[in-house]
Design a protein around this motif. Structure first.
Motif, PDB file in Angstrom:
ATOM      1  N   ILE A  53       1.124   6.054  12.432  1.00  0.00           N
ATOM      2  CA  ILE A  53       0.117   5.224  13.093  1.00  0.00           C
ATOM      3  C   ILE A  53       0.241   5.337  14.607  1.00  0.00           C
ATOM      4  O   ILE A  53      -0.760   5.462  15.333  1.00  0.00           O
ATOM      5  N   VAL A  54       1.453   5.294  15.059  1.00  0.00           N
ATOM      6  CA  VAL A  54       1.665   5.339  16.511  1.00  0.00           C
ATOM      7  C   VAL A  54       1.148   6.646  17.066  1.00  0.00           C
ATOM      8  O   VAL A  54       0.480   6.684  18.096  1.00  0.00           O
ATOM      9  N   GLN A  55       1.496   7.731  16.355  1.00  0.00           N
ATOM     10  CA  GLN A  55       1.024   9.006  16.858  1.00  0.00           C
ATOM     11  C   GLN A  55      -0.499   9.074  16.834  1.00  0.00           C
ATOM     12  O   GLN A  55      -1.129   9.536  17.769  1.00  0.00           O
ATOM     13  N   GLN A  56      -1.085   8.568  15.762  1.00  0.00           N
ATOM     14  CA  GLN A  56      -2.551   8.589  15.697  1.00  0.00           C
ATOM     15  C   GLN A  56      -3.149   7.712  16.795  1.00  0.00           C
ATOM     16  O   GLN A  56      -4.139   8.061  17.424  1.00  0.00           O
ATOM     17  N   GLY A  57      -2.468   6.595  17.057  1.00  0.00           N
ATOM     18  CA  GLY A  57      -3.016   5.665  18.058  1.00  0.00           C
ATOM     19  C   GLY A  57      -2.960   6.223  19.449  1.00  0.00           C
ATOM     20  O   GLY A  57      -3.871   6.020  20.241  1.00  0.00           O
ATOM     21  N   PHE A  58      -1.882   6.965  19.726  1.00  0.00           N
ATOM     22  CA  PHE A  58      -1.763   7.481  21.085  1.00  0.00           C
ATOM     23  C   PHE A  58      -2.390   8.855  21.230  1.00  0.00           C
ATOM     24  O   PHE A  58      -2.488   9.362  22.331  1.00  0.00           O
TER      25      PHE A  58
ATOM     26  N   ALA B 137      17.513  -0.279  10.364  1.00  0.00           N
ATOM     27  CA  ALA B 137      18.768   0.395  10.635  1.00  0.00           C
ATOM     28  C   ALA B 137      18.546   1.847  11.061  1.00  0.00           C
ATOM     29  O   ALA B 137      19.325   2.408  11.835  1.00  0.00           O
ATOM     30  N   ALA B 138      17.468   2.449  10.578  1.00  0.00           N
ATOM     31  CA  ALA B 138      17.252   3.870  10.825  1.00  0.00           C
ATOM     32  C   ALA B 138      16.849   4.134  12.270  1.00  0.00           C
ATOM     33  O   ALA B 138      17.299   5.114  12.878  1.00  0.00           O
ATOM     34  N   ARG B 139      16.034   3.341  12.857  1.00  0.00           N
ATOM     35  CA  ARG B 139      15.588   3.558  14.237  1.00  0.00           C
ATOM     36  C   ARG B 139      15.279   2.203  14.850  1.00  0.00           C
ATOM     37  O   ARG B 139      15.079   1.217  14.116  1.00  0.00           O
ATOM     38  N   PRO B 140      15.203   2.116  16.149  1.00  0.00           N
ATOM     39  CA  PRO B 140      14.960   0.814  16.779  1.00  0.00           C
ATOM     40  C   PRO B 140      13.510   0.355  16.601  1.00  0.00           C
ATOM     41  O   PRO B 140      12.617   0.760  17.343  1.00  0.00           O
TER      42      PRO B 140
ATOM     43  N   LEU C 260       8.702   2.898   8.080  1.00  0.00           N
ATOM     44  CA  LEU C 260       8.938   3.495   9.394  1.00  0.00           C
ATOM     45  C   LEU C 260       8.134   4.784   9.540  1.00  0.00           C
ATOM     46  O   LEU C 260       7.607   5.086  10.616  1.00  0.00           O
ATOM     47  N   GLU C 261       8.037   5.484   8.422  1.00  0.00           N
ATOM     48  CA  GLU C 261       7.215   6.701   8.483  1.00  0.00           C
ATOM     49  C   GLU C 261       5.755   6.358   8.762  1.00  0.00           C
ATOM     50  O   GLU C 261       5.080   6.996   9.559  1.00  0.00           O
TER      51      GLU C 261
ATOM     52  N   HIS D  86       4.470   1.167  -0.176  1.00  0.00           N
ATOM     53  CA  HIS D  86       5.852   1.300   0.315  1.00  0.00           C
ATOM     54  C   HIS D  86       6.848   0.710  -0.656  1.00  0.00           C
ATOM     55  O   HIS D  86       7.992   0.462  -0.299  1.00  0.00           O
ATOM     56  N   VAL D  87       6.430   0.475  -1.898  1.00  0.00           N
ATOM     57  CA  VAL D  87       7.337  -0.079  -2.908  1.00  0.00           C
ATOM     58  C   VAL D  87       7.824   1.059  -3.775  1.00  0.00           C
ATOM     59  O   VAL D  87       7.027   1.773  -4.377  1.00  0.00           O
ATOM     60  N   ARG D  88       9.114   1.207  -3.767  1.00  0.00           N
ATOM     61  CA  ARG D  88       9.676   2.290  -4.573  1.00  0.00           C
ATOM     62  C   ARG D  88      10.240   1.761  -5.879  1.00  0.00           C
ATOM     63  O   ARG D  88      10.285   2.472  -6.878  1.00  0.00           O
ATOM     64  N   ASP D  89      10.726   0.576  -5.874  1.00  0.00           N
ATOM     65  CA  ASP D  89      11.274   0.004  -7.106  1.00  0.00           C
ATOM     66  C   ASP D  89      11.163  -1.517  -7.026  1.00  0.00           C
ATOM     67  O   ASP D  89      10.719  -2.072  -6.011  1.00  0.00           O
ATOM     68  N   VAL D  90      11.547  -2.187  -8.076  1.00  0.00           N
ATOM     69  CA  VAL D  90      11.453  -3.653  -8.131  1.00  0.00           C
ATOM     70  C   VAL D  90      12.791  -4.220  -8.582  1.00  0.00           C
ATOM     71  O   VAL D  90      13.563  -3.544  -9.259  1.00  0.00           O
ATOM     72  N   LEU D  91      13.008  -5.468  -8.217  1.00  0.00           N
ATOM     73  CA  LEU D  91      14.200  -6.187  -8.649  1.00  0.00           C
ATOM     74  C   LEU D  91      13.803  -7.194  -9.717  1.00  0.00           C
ATOM     75  O   LEU D  91      12.770  -7.849  -9.612  1.00  0.00           O
ATOM     76  N   ARG D  92      14.670  -7.244 -10.728  1.00  0.00           N
ATOM     77  CA  ARG D  92      14.443  -8.271 -11.753  1.00  0.00           C
ATOM     78  C   ARG D  92      15.470  -9.373 -11.531  1.00  0.00           C
ATOM     79  O   ARG D  92      16.655  -9.175 -11.726  1.00  0.00           O
ATOM     80  N   THR D  93      15.041 -10.491 -11.087  1.00  0.00           N
ATOM     81  CA  THR D  93      15.914 -11.632 -10.799  1.00  0.00           C
ATOM     82  C   THR D  93      15.579 -12.764 -11.759  1.00  0.00           C
ATOM     83  O   THR D  93      14.530 -12.730 -12.431  1.00  0.00           O
TER      84      THR D  93
END
Lengths: 487, 171
Positions: free
Chosen positions: B165-170, B104-107, B159-160, B138-145
């Motif tokens: 990575i993209v910047q490093q790659g290019f 949702a944040a960026r394409p 996304l960060e 990239h895990v900030r929290d967990v769900l207990r189901t």
């Protein structure tokens, strides 16, 4: 080599010939003596007849003299007796001296003289009767009668003398014959004695050697016979034992044969019952085969229906895939709608609620679809299982049908085989009965053989005893013929 | 009446009754998640971080020095790069991903292996669970189901990382 009998026969033959020769010589001598004795007797008879003739003539002359002297007729009795006897005496003398010509001549000379004497006597007697004493004496005194009488006495003496000569000659012949016989008998006997002694010696020596050899041979043979008899007796005992065992075995075999015959009879009965059951079973198998064919057709129908059901299930599955896909897509759309509704803020809340309901519905559809798929899978699995089971059943039915066919064929074969078995059982029964009969005959024959073996054993014992006796006898015989060699 | 009929009746009753009930958002505060699996591990992503969920049906692969970039897709008239979420989280190469989520944040499209469903839990069901290893980075929290604990992947963090990575790659 000369045999025992030939030697003895030749010895006896030579002895017999010698004895025959001696006997012949003795017989000839005795015969000669007998003949000479007959001739001597004959000569004595001739002498007696000559003496009787002279005596009769004397008696006739005595009767004539008495009658002439007395005229008594009673004195004529000697004359009359002599008159009858003289003719007979002359006749006897003629016959007795028929083989003596000189004596016949003398008889020829004597007969006229006798006739003349008798005629003189008769004439004298007639003269006495008719002319009396004187005439008679006168006639006597003529000497005619005396002359005839003297001639007759001379002839009689000549005849007697000749007969005496004959007696002497025959006595000499008897003496010579007796001497020859004595010499022959004595010499022949001595020769026979020597020959018999020599022959006996040689025969004894030869026969002793031969008998000793034969006795040794007999002794050896009797020993061998004893050994053979021992072996035969042992063999006969073993044979008797074997025969007893064989008899026992044959008896058992006979009992077994009878049992087999009874069993074969029962087998024959059972086989007949089996044949009936097999024929009945064949009919039952035909009915069962028809039933199986019906079952097979029904199974084929079931298989077809199940395959059809499987196809339908597959179609349901395909439709369910579509439903599932639609549910998933609906779910995704609902999620995305939720996202959009969330992004729309408060304006999208109500849309979000609807989207959420749609998502729930899609979840439920997905869940139901899973359940349906599970059920469909179960149905398909059941169908597949059923089809497989049915196909297996169909194959089993086919196999059963084939097996029933094979069983039916087997039943027919069984029926045929049972018929053959029945026939074979009857043949076995008959054969076993014949076998029992044959075994009974064999048993009888074996019993006879056993009896014969026992008799052979007894005979062997007797043979052994005889061989022992023969051995002892040969030993004894050898001791008799060769005392020094009978050790 | 069998189970299916009872279920159908229940569904009908629930569906009919849903029109009479008040909306959930008005009754209590709730938060939506997408239940996904990465290399067999269960994860969750906040639905608020996602612009769209779609199946990965067409992907144009591109040669790229960035190994996590698996290609590009067309999304609502725009070309959007697609990254392998599993690779970004440090998983080794697995089977080809079948799903895509548009951030949702960026394409940017994140591809993952399996989509397990939508979870709506009471807000605050997630418990903090920071980590340093790649899978937990990239895990900030967990769900207990009821089915168990499910780590929540932070799309923002991913996304960060992509940007880095993209910047490093290019570069």
């Amino acid at each position: 080599m000369w045999t025992f009998g030939r030697k003895i026969a030749i010895g006896f033959a030579v002895s017999f010939v010698l004895l025959l020769g001696i006997g012949g010589v003795a017989y000839r001598s005795i015969d000669a003596l007998t003949k000479t004795s007959y001739l001597v007797t004959h000569t004595h008879i001739v002498l007696e007849r000559v003496a009787a003739l002279v005596s009769q003539l004397k008696d006739a002359e005595t009767g004539q003299r008495g009658f002439v002297l007395t005229g008594d007729e009673a004195y004529l009795e000697p004359y009359q007796t002599a008159n009858g006897a003289i003719a007979k005496l002359l006749k006897d003398l003629r016959e007795l001296t028929a083989d003596n010509p000189s004596q016949q001549k003398r008889l020829d000379a004597a007969e006229p003289l006798v006739a003349a004497k008798l005629a003189e006597l008769k004439k004298t007697i007639e003269l006495r009767r008719q002319a009396g004493l004187e005439a008679a004496i006168k006639f006597i005194q003529t000497g005619e009668g005396k002359k005839s009488m003297d001639d007759l006495r001379r002839l009689a003496e000549q005849m007697e003398l000749e007969e005496r000569d004959l007696l002497k000659q025959r006595a000499d012949e008897v003496e010579a014959a007796a001497g020859g016989a004595r010499s022959t008998i004595v010499l022949g006997t001595l020769f026979c004695l020597v020959f018999v002694s020599g022959a006996g010696f040689f025969l004894t020596r030869s026969l002793t050697a031969q008998i000793a050899a034969a006795v040794r041979h007999v002794q050896l043979s009797s020993t061998e016979l004893q050994s053979a008899a021992n072996q035969q007796a042992a063999g006969a005992r073993e044979s008797a034992t074997s025969m007893t065992e064989i008899t026992t075995t044959i008896s058992e075999l006979l009992a077994t044969s009878r049992q087999i015959a009874e069993s074969a009879q029962r087998v024959s009965g059972v086989a007949e019952q089996t044949a009936t059951a097999a024929r009945s079973g064949d009919g039952t198998m035909r009915l069962a085969n028809d039933s199986i064919l019906g079952i097979r057709q029904q199974v084929d129908l079931v298989v077809n229906h199940m395959l059809e059901l499987g196809k339908k299930s597959q179609q349901i599955g395909a439709v369910l895939d579509i439903v599932s896909e639609l549910a998933e897509q609906t779910n995704i759309l609902a999620i995305n709608a939720t996202i959009e509704a969330t992004g729309a803020g408060d304006a999208g809340k109500r849309f979000g609620v609807v989207a959420d309901e749609i998502r729930k519905l899609a979840d439920r559809v997905a869940g139901s679809t899973k359940e349906v798929r599970t059920l469909i899978d179960d149905v398909r699995g059941a169908v597949n299982t059923t089809v497989m089971a049915t196909e297996t059943g169909s194959k089993a039915v086919d196999a059963g049908s084939r097996q029933f066919g094979e069983v039916a064929t087997a039943f027919r074969q069984i029926a045929g085989l049972v018929a053959t078995t029945t026939e074979a059982a009857r043949e076995i029964e008959l054969s076993t009965k014949q076998q029992s009969t044959a075994v009974e005959q064999v048993n009888l024959a074996i019993s006879n053989t056993a009896q014969a073996t026992r008799e052979t054993e007894a005979s062997s014992g007797q043979t052994l005893q005889t061989a022992s006796q023969l051995a002892g006898l040969s030993k004894e015989l050898l001791r008799l013929v060769q005392p020094q060699g009978a050790g | 009446m069998n189970d299916a009929s009872r279920t159908a009746a229940q569904l009908r009753q629930d569906f009919d009754g849903s029109f009479a009930e008040a909306p959930h958002g008005e009754r209590e505060a709730r938060e939506d998640f997408l239940a996904i699996r990465l290399a067999g591990d269960a994860h969750a992503v906040r639905l608020a971080d996602v612009a769209c969920l779609l199946p990965l049906t067409s992907l144009t692969r591109l040669p790229s020095p960035v190994s996590e970039l698996i290609g590009i897709i067309g999304f609502r008239g725009a070309i959007v790069p697609a990254y392998d979420l599993g690779a970004l989280l440090g998983y080794a190469a697995q089977d080809p991903p079948r799903w895509l989520m548009i951030a949702a944040a960026r394409p940017a499209a994140l591809a993952f292996g399996a989509f397990e469903g939508h979870l709506r839990l009471a807000r605050g069901a997630g418990a903090p669970q920071p980590g340093t290893e790649p899978a937990r980075r990239h895990v900030r929290d967990v769900l207990r189901t009821p089915e168990g604990v499910r780590p929540v992947v932070s799309i923002e963090s991913v996304l960060e990382t992509i940007e880095t990575i993209v910047q490093q790659g290019f570069d």
